[in-house]
Structure formats: C-alpha cells, structure tokens
Design a protein around this motif. Structure first.
Motif, PDB file in Angstrom:
ATOM      1  N   MET A  98       0.592  -1.311  -0.311  1.00 49.42           N
ATOM      2  CA  MET A  98       0.044  -0.049  -0.122  1.00 49.42           C
ATOM      3  C   MET A  98       1.331   1.265   0.203  1.00 49.42           C
ATOM      4  SD  MET A  98      -3.274  -1.131   2.654  1.00 49.42           S
ATOM      5  CE  MET A  98      -4.533  -2.261   2.468  1.00 49.42           C
ATOM      6  N   GLU A  99       1.671   1.181   0.690  1.00 54.75           N
ATOM      7  CA  GLU A  99       3.120   2.328   1.189  1.00 54.75           C
ATOM      8  C   GLU A  99       3.503   3.058  -0.767  1.00 54.75           C
ATOM      9  OE1 GLU A  99       3.738   4.662   2.702  1.00 54.75           O
ATOM     10  OE2 GLU A  99       3.129   3.452   5.049  1.00 54.75           O
ATOM     11  N   GLN A 100       3.867   1.278  -1.111  1.00 57.63           N
ATOM     12  CA  GLN A 100       4.592   1.779  -2.705  1.00 57.63           C
ATOM     13  C   GLN A 100       3.529   2.268  -3.856  1.00 57.63           C
ATOM     14  OE1 GLN A 100       6.577  -1.875  -3.435  1.00 57.63           O
ATOM     15  NE2 GLN A 100       7.828  -1.671  -2.757  1.00 57.63           N
ATOM     16  N   ILE A 101       1.660   1.747  -3.950  1.00 56.55           N
ATOM     17  CA  ILE A 101       0.985   1.590  -4.406  1.00 56.55           C
ATOM     18  C   ILE A 101       0.492   3.189  -4.261  1.00 56.55           C
ATOM     19  CG2 ILE A 101      -1.440   1.079  -5.406  1.00 56.55           C
ATOM     20  CD1 ILE A 101      -0.322  -2.233  -4.699  1.00 56.55           C
ATOM     21  N   TYR A 102       0.175   3.837  -2.577  1.00 53.98           N
ATOM     22  CA  TYR A 102      -0.745   4.424  -3.027  1.00 53.98           C
ATOM     23  C   TYR A 102       0.001   6.017  -2.717  1.00 53.98           C
ATOM     24  CZ  TYR A 102      -4.777   2.468  -0.419  1.00 53.98           C
ATOM     25  OH  TYR A 102      -5.661   1.588  -0.353  1.00 53.98           O
ATOM     26  N   ALA A 103      -0.202   7.179  -4.184  1.00 52.09           N
ATOM     27  CA  ALA A 103       0.416   8.019  -3.977  1.00 52.09           C
ATOM     28  C   ALA A 103       0.552   8.826  -2.382  1.00 52.09           C
ATOM     29  CB  ALA A 103       0.248   8.967  -5.301  1.00 52.09           C
ATOM     30  N   ASP A 104       1.551   9.982  -2.415  1.00 55.66           N
ATOM     31  CA  ASP A 104       1.898  10.573  -1.366  1.00 55.66           C
ATOM     32  C   ASP A 104      -0.005  11.390  -1.350  1.00 55.66           C
ATOM     33  OD1 ASP A 104       3.906  10.207  -0.692  1.00 55.66           O
ATOM     34  OD2 ASP A 104       5.349  11.456  -1.222  1.00 55.66           O
ATOM     35  N   ASP A 105      -1.050  11.838  -2.299  1.00 50.61           N
ATOM     36  CA  ASP A 105      -1.612  12.696  -1.934  1.00 50.61           C
ATOM     37  C   ASP A 105      -2.973  12.009  -2.461  1.00 50.61           C
ATOM     38  OD1 ASP A 105      -1.239  12.050  -5.065  1.00 50.61           O
ATOM     39  OD2 ASP A 105      -1.698  13.798  -5.763  1.00 50.61           O
ATOM     40  N   TYR A 106      -2.778  10.789  -2.055  1.00 50.81           N
ATOM     41  CA  TYR A 106      -4.393   9.579  -1.818  1.00 50.81           C
ATOM     42  C   TYR A 106      -5.034  10.460  -1.248  1.00 50.81           C
ATOM     43  CZ  TYR A 106      -6.804   5.591  -1.459  1.00 50.81           C
ATOM     44  OH  TYR A 106      -8.123   4.357  -1.605  1.00 50.81           O
ATOM     45  N   LEU A 107      -6.274  10.591  -1.711  1.00 45.31           N
ATOM     46  CA  LEU A 107      -7.724  10.728  -0.949  1.00 45.31           C
ATOM     47  C   LEU A 107      -8.921   9.093  -1.096  1.00 45.31           C
ATOM     48  CD1 LEU A 107      -8.582  14.052  -1.587  1.00 45.31           C
ATOM     49  CD2 LEU A 107      -7.236  13.369   0.583  1.00 45.31           C
TER      50      LEU A 107
END
Length: 259
Positions: free
Chosen positions: A1-10
């Motif tokens: 999840m840390e890799q797949i989700y972008a830092d601006d994930y909402l």
C-alpha cells in the motif's frame, strides 16, 4: 500500500467519509478494517497521457469496526504515472441501491469466472508537451470548467454540456447508476434530471500534466424522475486538456451520510 498509494492519495468511502494515505493504511495496520474478499466486475480502464481512470462494480465482503460496508459498490480509481511507475492517487466508492444492483453472487464463484478488463480508447487526445500550461493557471481553468458545468446543469444548457463532457464521459450517480454522455443529455432535455440549485465547495484541484482530478463537496437541490435527489455529496471529477479546452471524462458522486 505504501508503494501503490501516492502521497496525495484521497479515498471517499460509500458513506462520504474522506481519508488520506496515512489514515487509510492505518485502518489496515490496526485491524480496524479488513477485507475477506473483493471481486471486481465491469472493469473499464481508460488512459489519458500520464493518468489512468478505472471504473468497476465491486462485490465487497468486509469487516470494519465502525460499520459493515455495503457489498455492492461502484468504484472509480485514478492512477497517475510518476517516476516511471503507476500510483493510485484518488479513489471513490458509492453504494449501489437495490434498484441498480444485480443479484449478488458468492465471491468464490465470481473469482472462478474471472472479470475481463476493457481497455477503452479515449476520446480526448492529451496536449503535446509544448501546449501545456502552468499549474496555477491550469487549476483556475479546471475550476472554471466545473463551475460552468454546474451552472449548465441548473439551466439545462445541453450546448455547454456537449462542449465540456468528452464523448466517452462516464457519470456515476450517488445511487450507483452509471450514465453515458448521451443518456445524461437525454435526461436533461426531457426534464428527468431537474436541478433547482447546485453549489460547489471545498474544491481541491490536482494537476497531472495534461489531466486534472478535482475533489469537491456539492450541495444540490433537485430531483430525478420525480424522486428527491437533494442533499450533500462528495464529487470526484477527472478532466483532460485536449482540443484547446478541458473536457470531463469521469464524474462520480457519493452522498454524505448524515449521523
């Protein structure tokens, strides 16, 4: 999840609750949220430059401390290609009401049959690198396009709708129904979609080169086919710059649950 989700994930869930990357991952780390199965049907992927829009119907079995979420959802995911790999930047889900839901199937049977993915050719061709504009200006243009679209909904101005919506536009309603551009325009023309007032608030515009994703809150008063459709919703809109202007390729609404 840390890799797949972008830092601006909402993530907007089916109750209209918005969580960011840290909050979403935290729910899984602590065991607050666990999935027993997630089966995806009617998967459609459209790629516009460095973003990909995926829409699907999901059959979800979940254990959550806060509440047991509905089993059938309409989902829109937006991936952005950054640093040579795809990351999930925005996600929104909406419960499919009983009138729009298909017969529920056991997850094991669904996994056995598989779910084909449709890779659709986009109707909007992204700008060339030299055509792209600075981020601040792009944000203003995108916000204005959405305001124009909202005004056209109230005025039932199908000419403006034709201009702003792309030919492959997908509208996911707060009831989990899916409309094409032609279906929406037909409903506006006939009066089935009747919007008395529509206001946008808390607009957040994210620019990804020649594409934009907008998260906002909408206060709507109106009805659809004589059924009240008023209330507050979270909106996610995806727009692509092509042909000299911004065009909407996806719109997803989720009603905000009132405690």
């Amino acid at each position: 999840m840390e890799q797949i989700y972008a830092d601006d994930y909402l993530h907007v869930d089916s109750n209209g609750v918005v969580t960011n990357k840290a909050q979403r991952i935290g729910e899984f780390k602590t065991g607050q949220r666990t999935y027993t199965s997630l089966d995806r049907e009617e998967v459609r992927v459209r790629i516009y430059g460095n973003i990909a829009v995926m829409t699907s119907r999901d059959i979800l079995h979940e254990n959550a401390i806060s509440a047991k979420l509905p089993e059938q959802l309409r989902t829109t995911l937006v991936y952005a290609k950054q640093n040579d790999h795809w990351q999930l930047t925005k996600a929104q889900t909406t419960q499919i009401t009983s009138e729009h839901a298909d017969q529920r199937r056991e997850p094991t049977a669904q996994r056995a049959t598989g779910s084909p993915i449709s890779l659709a050719a986009p109707s909007v061709q992204p700008q060339t690198e030299s055509d792209r504009i600075p981020g601040a200006e792009a944000e203003r243009e995108v916000a204005q396009a959405l305001q124009d679209w909202a005004k056209a909904q109230v005025e039932r101005d199908t000419r403006v709708i034709e201009h702003i919506e792309a030919d492959d536009f997908i509208f996911t309603s707060s009831a989990g129904a899916v409309f094409t551009k032609r279906q929406e325009i037909a409903d506006l023309s006939s009066g089935d979609w009747h919007t008395i007032s529509l206001a946008l608030a808390d607009m957040q515009v994210s620019i990804y080169g020649d594409a934009a994703v907008v998260m906002s809150r909408m206060i709507r008063k109106g009805n659809y086919k004589d059924q009240d459709a008023s209330g507050q919703l979270h909106w996610m809109d995806v727009l692509v710059k092509g042909g000299g202007h911004w065009q909407m390729v996806a719109h997803h609404g989720t009603r905000i649950a009132v405690p």
